[in-house]
Motif scaffolding. Sequence first.
Motif, PDB file in Angstrom:
ATOM      1  N   LEU A  17      -2.278   6.231 -12.963  1.00 34.15           N
ATOM      2  CA  LEU A  17      -2.955   5.964 -11.688  1.00 34.15           C
ATOM      3  C   LEU A  17      -4.048   4.916 -11.840  1.00 34.15           C
ATOM      4  O   LEU A  17      -4.159   4.002 -11.018  1.00 34.15           O
ATOM      5  N   ASN A  18      -4.863   5.045 -12.877  1.00 30.39           N
ATOM      6  CA  ASN A  18      -5.952   4.082 -13.087  1.00 30.39           C
ATOM      7  C   ASN A  18      -5.414   2.677 -13.323  1.00 30.39           C
ATOM      8  O   ASN A  18      -5.913   1.705 -12.748  1.00 30.39           O
ATOM      9  N   THR A  19      -4.385   2.571 -14.156  1.00 27.76           N
ATOM     10  CA  THR A  19      -3.803   1.266 -14.462  1.00 27.76           C
ATOM     11  C   THR A  19      -3.139   0.670 -13.232  1.00 27.76           C
ATOM     12  O   THR A  19      -3.329  -0.510 -12.915  1.00 27.76           O
ATOM     13  N   PHE A  24      -2.687  -3.107  -8.819  1.00 29.46           N
ATOM     14  CA  PHE A  24      -2.401  -3.309  -7.391  1.00 29.46           C
ATOM     15  C   PHE A  24      -3.533  -4.083  -6.730  1.00 29.46           C
ATOM     16  O   PHE A  24      -3.305  -4.979  -5.921  1.00 29.46           O
ATOM     17  N   ILE A  25      -4.766  -3.729  -7.060  1.00 30.75           N
ATOM     18  CA  ILE A  25      -5.917  -4.400  -6.447  1.00 30.75           C
ATOM     19  C   ILE A  25      -6.052  -5.829  -6.964  1.00 30.75           C
ATOM     20  O   ILE A  25      -6.306  -6.749  -6.205  1.00 30.75           O
ATOM     21  N   GLU A  26      -5.851  -6.013  -8.250  1.00 35.56           N
ATOM     22  CA  GLU A  26      -6.008  -7.341  -8.860  1.00 35.56           C
ATOM     23  C   GLU A  26      -4.892  -8.300  -8.445  1.00 35.56           C
ATOM     24  O   GLU A  26      -5.146  -9.447  -8.087  1.00 35.56           O
ATOM     25  N   ASN A  27      -3.637  -7.830  -8.490  1.00 39.17           N
ATOM     26  CA  ASN A  27      -2.488  -8.714  -8.286  1.00 39.17           C
ATOM     27  C   ASN A  27      -1.800  -8.541  -6.941  1.00 39.17           C
ATOM     28  O   ASN A  27      -0.949  -9.340  -6.579  1.00 39.17           O
ATOM     29  N   GLY A  28      -2.131  -7.471  -6.222  1.00 43.44           N
ATOM     30  CA  GLY A  28      -1.423  -7.143  -4.991  1.00 43.44           C
ATOM     31  C   GLY A  28      -0.294  -6.178  -5.293  1.00 43.44           C
ATOM     32  O   GLY A  28       0.270  -6.175  -6.394  1.00 43.44           O
ATOM     33  N   TYR A  29       0.033  -5.358  -4.311  1.00 44.63           N
ATOM     34  CA  TYR A  29       1.088  -4.356  -4.493  1.00 44.63           C
ATOM     35  C   TYR A  29       2.440  -5.017  -4.735  1.00 44.63           C
ATOM     36  O   TYR A  29       3.155  -4.693  -5.675  1.00 44.63           O
ATOM     37  N   LYS A  30       2.800  -5.971  -3.869  1.00 43.13           N
ATOM     38  CA  LYS A  30       4.119  -6.604  -3.976  1.00 43.13           C
ATOM     39  C   LYS A  30       4.282  -7.382  -5.277  1.00 43.13           C
ATOM     40  O   LYS A  30       5.380  -7.469  -5.813  1.00 43.13           O
ATOM     41  N   ASN A  31       3.194  -7.951  -5.775  1.00 47.64           N
ATOM     42  CA  ASN A  31       3.273  -8.768  -6.988  1.00 47.64           C
ATOM     43  C   ASN A  31       3.198  -7.951  -8.276  1.00 47.64           C
ATOM     44  O   ASN A  31       3.301  -8.525  -9.356  1.00 47.64           O
ATOM     45  N   THR A  32       2.989  -6.659  -8.162  1.00 46.54           N
ATOM     46  CA  THR A  32       2.903  -5.809  -9.358  1.00 46.54           C
ATOM     47  C   THR A  32       4.229  -5.081  -9.535  1.00 46.54           C
ATOM     48  O   THR A  32       4.675  -4.369  -8.643  1.00 46.54           O
ATOM     49  N   LYS A  33       4.838  -5.282 -10.677  1.00 46.17           N
ATOM     50  CA  LYS A  33       6.119  -4.630 -10.989  1.00 46.17           C
ATOM     51  C   LYS A  33       5.876  -3.396 -11.850  1.00 46.17           C
ATOM     52  O   LYS A  33       4.923  -3.328 -12.625  1.00 46.17           O
ATOM     53  N   LEU A  58       4.152   5.979  -6.394  1.00 49.22           N
ATOM     54  CA  LEU A  58       2.964   5.680  -7.194  1.00 49.22           C
ATOM     55  C   LEU A  58       1.850   5.157  -6.302  1.00 49.22           C
ATOM     56  O   LEU A  58       0.695   5.575  -6.415  1.00 49.22           O
ATOM     57  N   LEU A  59       2.185   4.265  -5.379  1.00 53.26           N
ATOM     58  CA  LEU A  59       1.189   3.742  -4.431  1.00 53.26           C
ATOM     59  C   LEU A  59       0.564   4.876  -3.624  1.00 53.26           C
ATOM     60  O   LEU A  59      -0.651   4.916  -3.436  1.00 53.26           O
ATOM     61  N   LEU A  60       1.391   5.794  -3.167  1.00 54.07           N
ATOM     62  CA  LEU A  60       0.900   6.927  -2.386  1.00 54.07           C
ATOM     63  C   LEU A  60      -0.117   7.738  -3.190  1.00 54.07           C
ATOM     64  O   LEU A  60      -1.174   8.113  -2.676  1.00 54.07           O
ATOM     65  N   GLU A  61       0.160   7.964  -4.453  1.00 52.47           N
ATOM     66  CA  GLU A  61      -0.783   8.696  -5.313  1.00 52.47           C
ATOM     67  C   GLU A  61      -2.061   7.895  -5.537  1.00 52.47           C
ATOM     68  O   GLU A  61      -3.152   8.454  -5.598  1.00 52.47           O
ATOM     69  N   VAL A  62      -1.933   6.580  -5.668  1.00 52.13           N
ATOM     70  CA  VAL A  62      -3.117   5.719  -5.803  1.00 52.13           C
ATOM     71  C   VAL A  62      -3.991   5.870  -4.565  1.00 52.13           C
ATOM     72  O   VAL A  62      -5.214   6.029  -4.663  1.00 52.13           O
ATOM     73  N   LEU A  63      -3.366   5.839  -3.394  1.00 54.08           N
ATOM     74  CA  LEU A  63      -4.126   5.963  -2.150  1.00 54.08           C
ATOM     75  C   LEU A  63      -4.779   7.332  -2.033  1.00 54.08           C
ATOM     76  O   LEU A  63      -5.903   7.451  -1.551  1.00 54.08           O
ATOM     77  N   LYS A  64      -4.086   8.379  -2.474  1.00 56.05           N
ATOM     78  CA  LYS A  64      -4.639   9.731  -2.403  1.00 56.05           C
ATOM     79  C   LYS A  64      -5.802   9.922  -3.369  1.00 56.05           C
ATOM     80  O   LYS A  64      -6.723  10.670  -3.091  1.00 56.05           O
ATOM     81  N   SER A  65      -5.755   9.252  -4.502  1.00 52.77           N
ATOM     82  CA  SER A  65      -6.766   9.519  -5.535  1.00 52.77           C
ATOM     83  C   SER A  65      -8.158   9.023  -5.158  1.00 52.77           C
ATOM     84  O   SER A  65      -9.149   9.657  -5.476  1.00 52.77           O
ATOM     85  N   GLY A  66      -8.255   7.874  -4.481  1.00 54.62           N
ATOM     86  CA  GLY A  66      -9.562   7.345  -4.098  1.00 54.62           C
ATOM     87  C   GLY A  66     -10.455   7.005  -5.272  1.00 54.62           C
ATOM     88  O   GLY A  66     -11.639   6.745  -5.115  1.00 54.62           O
ATOM     89  N   LYS A 101     -11.771  -7.378  -3.122  1.00 55.58           N
ATOM     90  CA  LYS A 101     -10.398  -7.231  -3.615  1.00 55.58           C
ATOM     91  C   LYS A 101      -9.752  -5.973  -3.048  1.00 55.58           C
ATOM     92  O   LYS A 101      -8.564  -5.971  -2.733  1.00 55.58           O
ATOM     93  N   ILE A 102     -10.532  -4.918  -2.929  1.00 47.69           N
ATOM     94  CA  ILE A 102      -9.998  -3.685  -2.343  1.00 47.69           C
ATOM     95  C   ILE A 102      -9.612  -3.932  -0.889  1.00 47.69           C
ATOM     96  O   ILE A 102      -8.579  -3.457  -0.421  1.00 47.69           O
TER      97      ILE A 102
END
Length: 197
Positions: A17-19, A24-33, A58-66, A101-102
Amino acid sequence: MPKVVPEYKEEAKARILNTATEMFIENGYKNTKMTEIAKKLGVSKGALYQYYKSKEKLLLEVLKSGAQFRRSSVFNNMTHEQLPRLSTKEYFDKMIRSTSKIDKFGVEIAGIALRSPELMKGMRNFFLEEVNIIQEYFEKAKMAGVIKSDTDSRVAAVSILSFRSGLRGFMSTDETPETIYKTWKQQIELLLKEIMV
């Protein structure tokens, strides 16, 4: 094959989740594989999919974690003595620029979330987490006798974030940075005058 202990699984999920959040924040969701996330973690893509069945999950969990808001919020480590300084240029810069960035990530996710009710709910929770952080700060400040006991901490938190969001929008206009900062200073000073003991 040895059993994976629950503590290891939780630690592995937290690392993922941390990584993923950082990438996602640094590169964007679509650009991160997913392969890039796995590579950065030093695991196989298959190992990553054992924890999260898809990039969207994974994105959903990132959003939930805050977790990212907790780390980046100005209020995360701010002491009660520092509250009067919230109207200063230093805090203005932190509030306006520290989460740019966020915000960019949020705009990207908003477009994706329009097609996914589950992601939309996660996105709302992601942004409400910052309100919760500031509300918690004000609740503690009330208990410490720094702000008035009848202060509605939620309203104060939403006020601050509304000022910030509105002013951040003006950053992309012809309005001068001085005017934007003076507006921040005036509004925050009015709020602090209203709620501080």
